[in-house]
Design a protein around this motif. Structure first.
Motif, PDB file in Angstrom:
ATOM      1  N   UNK A   1       0.845  -1.201   0.000  1.00 51.00           N
ATOM      2  CA  UNK A   1       0.000   0.000   0.000  1.00 51.00           C
ATOM      3  C   UNK A   1       0.879   1.250   0.000  1.00 51.00           C
ATOM      4  N   UNK A   2       1.934   1.246   0.825  1.00 53.83           N
ATOM      5  CA  UNK A   2       2.855   2.384   0.858  1.00 53.83           C
ATOM      6  C   UNK A   2       3.486   2.632  -0.512  1.00 53.83           C
ATOM      7  N   UNK A   3       3.968   1.561  -1.132  1.00 50.45           N
ATOM      8  CA  UNK A   3       4.643   1.719  -2.422  1.00 50.45           C
ATOM      9  C   UNK A   3       3.671   2.178  -3.511  1.00 50.45           C
ATOM     10  N   UNK A   4       2.458   1.679  -3.463  1.00 51.16           N
ATOM     11  CA  UNK A   4       1.475   2.121  -4.455  1.00 51.16           C
ATOM     12  C   UNK A   4       1.182   3.611  -4.291  1.00 51.16           C
ATOM     13  N   UNK A   5       1.133   4.085  -3.046  1.00 51.97           N
ATOM     14  CA  UNK A   5       0.911   5.512  -2.800  1.00 51.97           C
ATOM     15  C   UNK A   5       2.046   6.343  -3.393  1.00 51.97           C
ATOM     16  N   UNK A   6       3.279   5.886  -3.195  1.00 52.93           N
ATOM     17  CA  UNK A   6       4.427   6.611  -3.750  1.00 52.93           C
ATOM     18  C   UNK A   6       4.411   6.527  -5.272  1.00 52.93           C
TER      19      UNK A   6
ATOM     20  N   UNK B   1       4.920  12.916 -13.123  1.00 52.97           N
ATOM     21  CA  UNK B   1       5.216  12.749 -14.547  1.00 52.97           C
ATOM     22  C   UNK B   1       4.149  13.406 -15.417  1.00 52.97           C
ATOM     23  N   UNK B   2       2.906  13.343 -14.984  1.00 53.62           N
ATOM     24  CA  UNK B   2       1.823  13.966 -15.755  1.00 53.62           C
ATOM     25  C   UNK B   2       1.921  15.489 -15.742  1.00 53.62           C
ATOM     26  N   UNK B   3       2.347  16.048 -14.614  1.00 51.34           N
ATOM     27  CA  UNK B   3       2.303  17.501 -14.454  1.00 51.34           C
ATOM     28  C   UNK B   3       3.637  18.200 -14.724  1.00 51.34           C
ATOM     29  N   UNK B   4       4.750  17.489 -14.517  1.00 52.47           N
ATOM     30  CA  UNK B   4       6.032  18.184 -14.526  1.00 52.47           C
ATOM     31  C   UNK B   4       7.018  17.738 -15.605  1.00 52.47           C
TER      32      UNK B   4
ATOM     33  N   UNK C   1      12.448  12.130  -1.709  1.00 53.28           N
ATOM     34  CA  UNK C   1      11.765  12.750  -0.581  1.00 53.28           C
ATOM     35  C   UNK C   1      11.353  14.174  -0.902  1.00 53.28           C
ATOM     36  N   UNK C   2      12.224  14.911  -1.560  1.00 51.99           N
ATOM     37  CA  UNK C   2      11.926  16.293  -1.914  1.00 51.99           C
ATOM     38  C   UNK C   2      10.999  16.371  -3.126  1.00 51.99           C
ATOM     39  N   UNK C   3      11.253  15.524  -4.104  1.00 53.18           N
ATOM     40  CA  UNK C   3      10.516  15.580  -5.364  1.00 53.18           C
ATOM     41  C   UNK C   3       9.026  15.329  -5.185  1.00 53.18           C
ATOM     42  N   UNK C   4       8.684  14.380  -4.331  1.00 55.54           N
ATOM     43  CA  UNK C   4       7.301  13.927  -4.243  1.00 55.54           C
ATOM     44  C   UNK C   4       6.531  14.508  -3.067  1.00 55.54           C
ATOM     45  N   UNK C   5       7.165  15.366  -2.290  1.00 56.36           N
ATOM     46  CA  UNK C   5       6.509  15.864  -1.082  1.00 56.36           C
ATOM     47  C   UNK C   5       5.146  16.492  -1.388  1.00 56.36           C
ATOM     48  N   UNK C   6       5.075  17.330  -2.423  1.00 58.11           N
ATOM     49  CA  UNK C   6       3.819  18.018  -2.715  1.00 58.11           C
ATOM     50  C   UNK C   6       2.759  17.085  -3.287  1.00 58.11           C
ATOM     51  N   UNK C   7       3.179  15.945  -3.853  1.00 61.76           N
ATOM     52  CA  UNK C   7       2.221  15.021  -4.457  1.00 61.76           C
ATOM     53  C   UNK C   7       1.717  13.967  -3.469  1.00 61.76           C
ATOM     54  N   UNK C   8       2.464  13.736  -2.410  1.00 60.62           N
ATOM     55  CA  UNK C   8       2.044  12.759  -1.412  1.00 60.62           C
ATOM     56  C   UNK C   8       1.169  13.380  -0.330  1.00 60.62           C
ATOM     57  N   UNK C   9       1.311  14.677  -0.134  1.00 66.25           N
ATOM     58  CA  UNK C   9       0.502  15.337   0.881  1.00 66.25           C
ATOM     59  C   UNK C   9       0.967  15.089   2.297  1.00 66.25           C
ATOM     60  N   UNK C  10       2.195  14.577   2.463  1.00 66.15           N
ATOM     61  CA  UNK C  10       2.773  14.393   3.799  1.00 66.15           C
ATOM     62  C   UNK C  10       4.168  15.021   3.793  1.00 66.15           C
ATOM     63  N   UNK C  11       4.626  15.524   4.927  1.00 66.21           N
ATOM     64  CA  UNK C  11       5.958  16.142   4.970  1.00 66.21           C
ATOM     65  C   UNK C  11       7.050  15.130   4.649  1.00 66.21           C
ATOM     66  N   UNK C  12       8.065  15.598   3.949  1.00 67.68           N
ATOM     67  CA  UNK C  12       9.212  14.736   3.665  1.00 67.68           C
ATOM     68  C   UNK C  12       9.957  14.434   4.963  1.00 67.68           C
ATOM     69  N   UNK C  13      10.470  13.215   5.125  1.00 69.13           N
ATOM     70  CA  UNK C  13      11.229  12.888   6.332  1.00 69.13           C
ATOM     71  C   UNK C  13      12.433  13.817   6.505  1.00 69.13           C
ATOM     72  N   UNK C  14      12.699  14.165   7.740  1.00 64.36           N
ATOM     73  CA  UNK C  14      13.830  15.017   8.069  1.00 64.36           C
ATOM     74  C   UNK C  14      14.721  14.311   9.084  1.00 64.36           C
ATOM     75  N   UNK C  15      16.004  14.681   9.062  1.00 59.54           N
ATOM     76  CA  UNK C  15      16.938  14.110  10.015  1.00 59.54           C
ATOM     77  C   UNK C  15      16.767  14.750  11.388  1.00 59.54           C
ATOM     78  N   UNK C  16      16.914  13.912  12.418  1.00 60.85           N
ATOM     79  CA  UNK C  16      16.903  14.415  13.776  1.00 60.85           C
ATOM     80  C   UNK C  16      18.301  14.768  14.232  1.00 60.85           C
ATOM     81  N   UNK C  17      18.435  15.168  15.474  1.00 61.87           N
ATOM     82  CA  UNK C  17      19.739  15.543  16.007  1.00 61.87           C
ATOM     83  C   UNK C  17      20.709  14.369  16.059  1.00 61.87           C
ATOM     84  N   UNK C  18      20.177  13.155  16.088  1.00 62.32           N
ATOM     85  CA  UNK C  18      21.037  11.967  16.116  1.00 62.32           C
ATOM     86  C   UNK C  18      21.529  11.581  14.724  1.00 62.32           C
TER      87      UNK C  18
END
Length: 236
Positions: free
Chosen positions: A49-54, A62-65, A93-110
């Protein structure tokens, strides 16, 4: 006297108790593998399900850009930049952020990524033998999923000296038929009798299923088509 005898007649003997315990142990031994298999099936379905969403987000991009062309991004999606500053700089992570509707993962302090769905496979866990590292792949790279066309584009840039391999690789994958767009980075899912223990999202219809490995003939044909669409020679 009658009451005492009645109570004694209803009590379990030691042998009866041992028989009950043995039956319970047998039932547990039969049930636990089935529960484990059910959990893994649920994890595999969630992964697909995750991969299909991505994959759907890729299709929107591809359709829009890009006029239907696959993007040239890193195979294992990471924000690490290439020293030459090529088109390969962008990450999934950066490319698809606007198309997935969820924030791209970010690194923590660790130094590890904080990741939510749909970027991580539930079977990609810390210390998993298939990872080769103590941490999960998603914690290290921001996602559990490898962008397979990115490997072909990097190969084409290096071997065929293609300055822009997007169109040749996209056209070659279109002619290949059923080809993984994304797949698990490692063999996290046991039970695939016909290929690797990975789930995949397939280019074209963006369906998700067990991944497949191309035969040597199929791989050679894909490379030959990349060279053909890129205008370079390949083979003997």
């Amino acid at each position: 006297m009658y009451r005492r005898a009645s109570i004694a007649s209803r009590a379990f003997t030691l042998i009866e108790l041992l028989v009950v315990i043995s039956i319970i142990a047998v039932l547990i031994s039969l049930t636990l593998p089935a529960l484990g298999k059910a959990r893994e099936t649920a994890r595999r379905l969630k992964c697909m399900v995750n991969q299909k969403s991505i994959g759907t987000a890729f299709q929107y991009y591809m359709d829009e850009q890009s006029g239907g062309m696959l993007p040239y991004i890193l195979p294992l999606q990471t924000s690490v930049r290439q020293p030459n500053g090529s088109q390969n700089d962008a990450s999934m992570l950066e490319l698809l952020e606007q198309y997935l509707g969820v924030p791209a993962p970010k690194k923590g302090e660790d130094g590890l990524y904080k990741v939510t769905d749909p970027y991580k496979c539930p079977s990609d866990a810390d210390g998993h033998p298939a990872n080769g590292e103590p941490n999960s792949v998603w914690a290290t790279f921001g996602t559990s999923y490898n962008y397979v066309p990115g490997e072909l584009m990097m190969f084409s840039e290096i071997v065929f000296n293609l300055r822009d391999p997007r169109r040749p690789v996209t056209k070659a994958i279109e002619e290949a038929g059923r080809f993984p767009l994304l797949q698990d980075y490692a063999d996290w899912h046991p039970g695939n009798a016909h290929g690797p223990g990975k789930c995949a999202c397939f280019f074209g219809d963006m369906s998700a299923d067990w991944s497949i490995e191309p035969t040597s003939e199929q791989a050679e044909k894909i490379l030959a088509n990349i060279a053909r669409f890129g205008g370079v020679g390949f083979g003997g």
